[in-house]
Motif scaffolding. Sequence first.
Motif, mmCIF file in Angstrom:
data_model
loop_
_atom_site.group_PDB
_atom_site.id
_atom_site.type_symbol
_atom_site.label_atom_id
_atom_site.label_comp_id
_atom_site.label_asym_id
_atom_site.label_seq_id
_atom_site.Cartn_x
_atom_site.Cartn_y
_atom_site.Cartn_z
ATOM 1 N N LEU A 167 0.822 -1.212 0.000
ATOM 2 C CA LEU A 167 0.000 0.000 0.000
ATOM 3 C C LEU A 167 0.855 1.260 0.000
ATOM 4 N N GLN A 168 1.833 1.345 0.891
ATOM 5 C CA GLN A 168 2.655 2.551 0.979
ATOM 6 C C GLN A 168 3.516 2.721 -0.270
ATOM 7 N N MET A 215 1.234 4.070 -2.961
ATOM 8 C CA MET A 215 0.882 5.473 -2.740
ATOM 9 C C MET A 215 2.054 6.391 -3.079
ATOM 10 N N SER A 216 3.276 5.906 -2.921
ATOM 11 C CA SER A 216 4.453 6.747 -3.156
ATOM 12 C C SER A 216 4.633 7.109 -4.627
ATOM 13 N N ASN A 230 -4.898 9.308 -3.724
ATOM 14 C CA ASN A 230 -3.893 8.244 -3.781
ATOM 15 C C ASN A 230 -4.202 7.052 -2.880
ATOM 16 N N GLU A 231 -4.740 7.281 -1.694
ATOM 17 C CA GLU A 231 -5.045 6.135 -0.826
ATOM 18 C C GLU A 231 -6.227 5.335 -1.372
ATOM 19 N N SER A 232 -7.256 6.028 -1.846
ATOM 20 C CA SER A 232 -8.427 5.338 -2.411
ATOM 21 C C SER A 232 -8.036 4.535 -3.644
ATOM 22 N N ALA A 268 -4.991 3.436 -4.420
ATOM 23 C CA ALA A 268 -4.106 2.333 -4.028
ATOM 24 C C ALA A 268 -4.911 1.154 -3.485
ATOM 25 N N ARG A 269 -5.873 1.431 -2.620
ATOM 26 C CA ARG A 269 -6.701 0.348 -2.067
ATOM 27 C C ARG A 269 -7.556 -0.302 -3.161
#
Length: 295
Positions: A189-190, A193-194, A220-222, A224-225
């Motif tokens: 995940l991280q 996001m990067s 970015n978090e949405s 990525a998930r």
Amino acid sequence: MEVVDSAAAFTEHRALLFTIAYEITGSAVDAEDVVSECFLRWSSVGSREEVRNTRAYLARIATRQALNLLRAKARRREEYVGSWLPEPLLTAPDVAEDAIMSEAISMAMLVVLESLSPEERAVFVLHEVFRFGFAEIGAATGKAETAVRQIAHRARGAVEARRPRFEPDQALTSAALEKFWAATVSGDLQGLMSVLAPDVVVLSDGGGKAKAALRPVVGNESVARFMIGLARKYDGGLGIEAALINGAPGVQVTLDGALDSVATVDLVAGKIARIYFVRNPDKLAAAWTVNDLAR
């Protein structure tokens, strides 16, 4: 004037006709239909009619047929399930080397062209990409030359206002894609996001025939998930192959050896800012074999 050989002239300009039709319709299937219709019409006159400019004459036929298809399918576009994206094309390296061509057929530009009227789209494409004169465009679209100039000005302004500002750097895009897919498949995940811009957007086209987000996924978090969740559903049968899609680095995603989807991205400040993800099986035929394009 020149008396042209029908078959030879058509063969010489076939890639051009396909490219014009694809630019106007956003559909490789429609572009092939246009090319077939052009051949039927041209073969009945090309061997015995004196043609002042073969390229312009054939382009005129292609433009008219493409406009007819675009208008006929306008309602279906409005009723489309989820996000509508152009049919992706697998392209040769020489397309990426032509800056005008690669931008013109990019997913980003084709999405922008969807906001234009059919006439604006045809005029913009013929003038800005293929460098036809206003008189030639008028003959192709059935408009007076003065009207074509006005349409061209209006279309150019609309495109400039909506044109995405992304980095067309092939190497940077390929590197970002490699990191993106490695993190997606591994569930990092991280790491994912990067490589994503904070306001990254995913446009996913399933057309109601393949699972896809019905609305854009933003952030970015949405994103990525969303991507990690999607990869997990493949349960290990996922294959990722780098490819040139619409003149830019992209990927062919296979599931148990069959083409499942195609993805391309836009890069801004070294980060992925937009992802175009086509899963509609009706749109994937032209993403499996290299398409000949010309301008």
